[in-house]
Design an enzyme around this catalytic site. Structure first.
Site, PDB file in Angstrom:
ATOM      1  CG  ASP A  20       4.610  -1.686   3.536  1.00  0.00           C
ATOM      2  OD1 ASP A  20       5.609  -2.428   3.355  1.00  0.00           O
ATOM      3  OD2 ASP A  20       3.977  -1.169   2.595  1.00  0.00           O
ATOM      4  NE  ARG A  24       8.984   1.190   1.018  1.00  0.00           N
ATOM      5  CZ  ARG A  24       7.725   1.521   1.277  1.00  0.00           C
ATOM      6  NH1 ARG A  24       7.311   2.747   1.023  1.00  0.00           N
ATOM      7  NH2 ARG A  24       6.900   0.638   1.784  1.00  0.00           N
ATOM      8  CG  HIS A  37      12.336  -7.928   7.200  1.00  0.00           C
ATOM      9  ND1 HIS A  37      11.232  -7.201   6.835  1.00  0.00           N
ATOM     10  CD2 HIS A  37      12.828  -8.488   6.054  1.00  0.00           C
ATOM     11  CE1 HIS A  37      11.054  -7.317   5.513  1.00  0.00           C
ATOM     12  NE2 HIS A  37      12.013  -8.079   5.022  1.00  0.00           N
ATOM     13  CB  THR A  66      -1.094 -15.126  -0.076  1.00  0.00           C
ATOM     14  OG1 THR A  66      -1.995 -15.402   0.988  1.00  0.00           O
ATOM     15  CG2 THR A  66      -1.096 -16.268  -1.070  1.00  0.00           C
ATOM     16  NE  ARG A  71       8.179  -8.921   0.168  1.00  0.00           N
ATOM     17  CZ  ARG A  71       8.194  -7.893   0.977  1.00  0.00           C
ATOM     18  NH1 ARG A  71       9.168  -7.776   1.867  1.00  0.00           N
ATOM     19  NH2 ARG A  71       7.258  -6.974   0.912  1.00  0.00           N
ATOM     20  CG  LEU A 131      -3.277  -7.233  22.965  1.00  0.00           C
ATOM     21  CD1 LEU A 131      -4.327  -6.302  22.377  1.00  0.00           C
ATOM     22  CD2 LEU A 131      -1.880  -6.645  22.734  1.00  0.00           C
ATOM     23  NE  ARG A 184       0.629  -0.668   3.155  1.00  0.00           N
ATOM     24  CZ  ARG A 184       0.503  -1.620   2.246  1.00  0.00           C
ATOM     25  NH1 ARG A 184      -0.707  -2.033   1.915  1.00  0.00           N
ATOM     26  NH2 ARG A 184       1.555  -2.176   1.676  1.00  0.00           N
ATOM     27  CG  LEU A 191      -7.502  -2.390   1.957  1.00  0.00           C
ATOM     28  CD1 LEU A 191      -8.902  -2.992   1.852  1.00  0.00           C
ATOM     29  CD2 LEU A 191      -7.257  -1.897   3.380  1.00  0.00           C
TER      30      LEU A 191
END
Ligand code: IPE
Ligand code: IPE
Ligand code: MG
Length: 252
Positions: A20, A24, A37, A66, A71, A131, A184, A191
């Site tokens: 997240d 910003r 992004h 979801t 956006r 992984l 986070r 969450l």
């Protein structure tokens, strides 16, 4: 300097991340959210590397929720394009490092190009045994639980036979163990509908670092902090220490 913090827990097998703060981060630089992004991709690379090196078995990244469908369309399009580009650009490196890609979420609602790119990377890394990187896309915990209920009803399971194991078995990736650690970024402490069932007993790590600034060291620090936490699972601290002392003492 050697860090001697007590390590009560072993390495987490599964770490989940809510990536997240991209928007910003970009805005702070006078840029469009999409710039944030795009920069987040390097953070993904960095965290995949760190998780692999540490020996974490599963890394689940919340890439699109979801709720994110609400956006602006231009941002959604840019995110989907970035996903396709990144998957195509990273597949060789993932395979080289032994990283297996999997995904979870309402994948049918993704654009065709995304579904095709995901399928391609999943197939090309299916044999990898390092992984497991899980992308949560068009995902929400309530969506997954609702799907599980539907699937249980479809299977005709008698009510008396429905246990927690039944629910678990009908989740999106039933073979994947629950995350022991959730990270986070960006200072938010919620969450946001992520892995509601699987995070029941996860340790939560919140950091104010924005996702595009998050790197290997931040990931390693979160894992290290996790290892020092006391996980009680409902027991008292004394019970826990007794159990640990018992496990550590040599057999008579
Ligand atoms: C996370 O960053 C990426 C996605 C949710 C896809 P955000 O886009 O939520 O960035 P902020 O929270 O608005 O800063
Ligand atoms: C959660 O971030 C979803 C992802 C990281 C993909 P959001 O930025 O969408 O969450 P909220 O809206 O702040 O709860
Ligand atoms: Mg956000």
């Amino acid at each position: 300097m050697v860090d001697t913090t007590a390590q009560a827990n072993s390495l987490p097998r599964h770490v989940a991340v809510i990536m997240d703060g991209n928007g910003r981060w970009a805005r702070e630089r006078g840029e469009d959210r999409i710039f944030g992004h795009a920069h987040g991709v390097e953070s993904v690379r960095s965290v995949v590397r760190a998780a692999g090196e540490l020996g974490v078995e599963y890394l689940t990244l919340y890439a699109f929720s979801t709720e994110n469908w609400s956006r602006p369309q231009a941002e959604i399009n840019a995110l989907m394009e970035l996903l396709v580009e990144s998957l195509a650009g990273e597949v060789d490196e993932l395979a080289r490092k032994g990283v297996r890609l999997r995904s979870t979420g309402a994948l049918d609602s993704l654009p065709d190009a995304c579904r095709a790119a995901l399928r391609d990377v999943e197939e090309r890394t299916a044999h990898c045994t390092g992984l497991t990187l899980i992308l949560a896309l068009s995902y929400s915990g309530r969506w997954e639980l609702t799907e599980a209920v539907r699937s249980i009803v479809r299977a005709g399971t008698p009510e008396v036979d429905i246990t927690e194991e039944t629910v678990r078995a009908h989740m999106g990736l039933p073979d994947v163990p629950d995350p022991e650690l959730l990270i986070r970024t960006s200072g938010e402490q919620r969450l946001s509908n992520f892995l509601l069932w699987q995070l029941a007993y996860a340790e939560l790590h919140f950091t104010t670092v924005m996702w595009p600034d998050f790197r290997e060291d931040h990931f390693r620090a979160a894992v290290h902090e996790f290892r020092g936490r006391e996980r009680r699972f409902g027991r008292t601290g004394d019970q826990l220490r007794q159990a640990q002392a018992g496990a550590e003492s040599p057999a008579p």
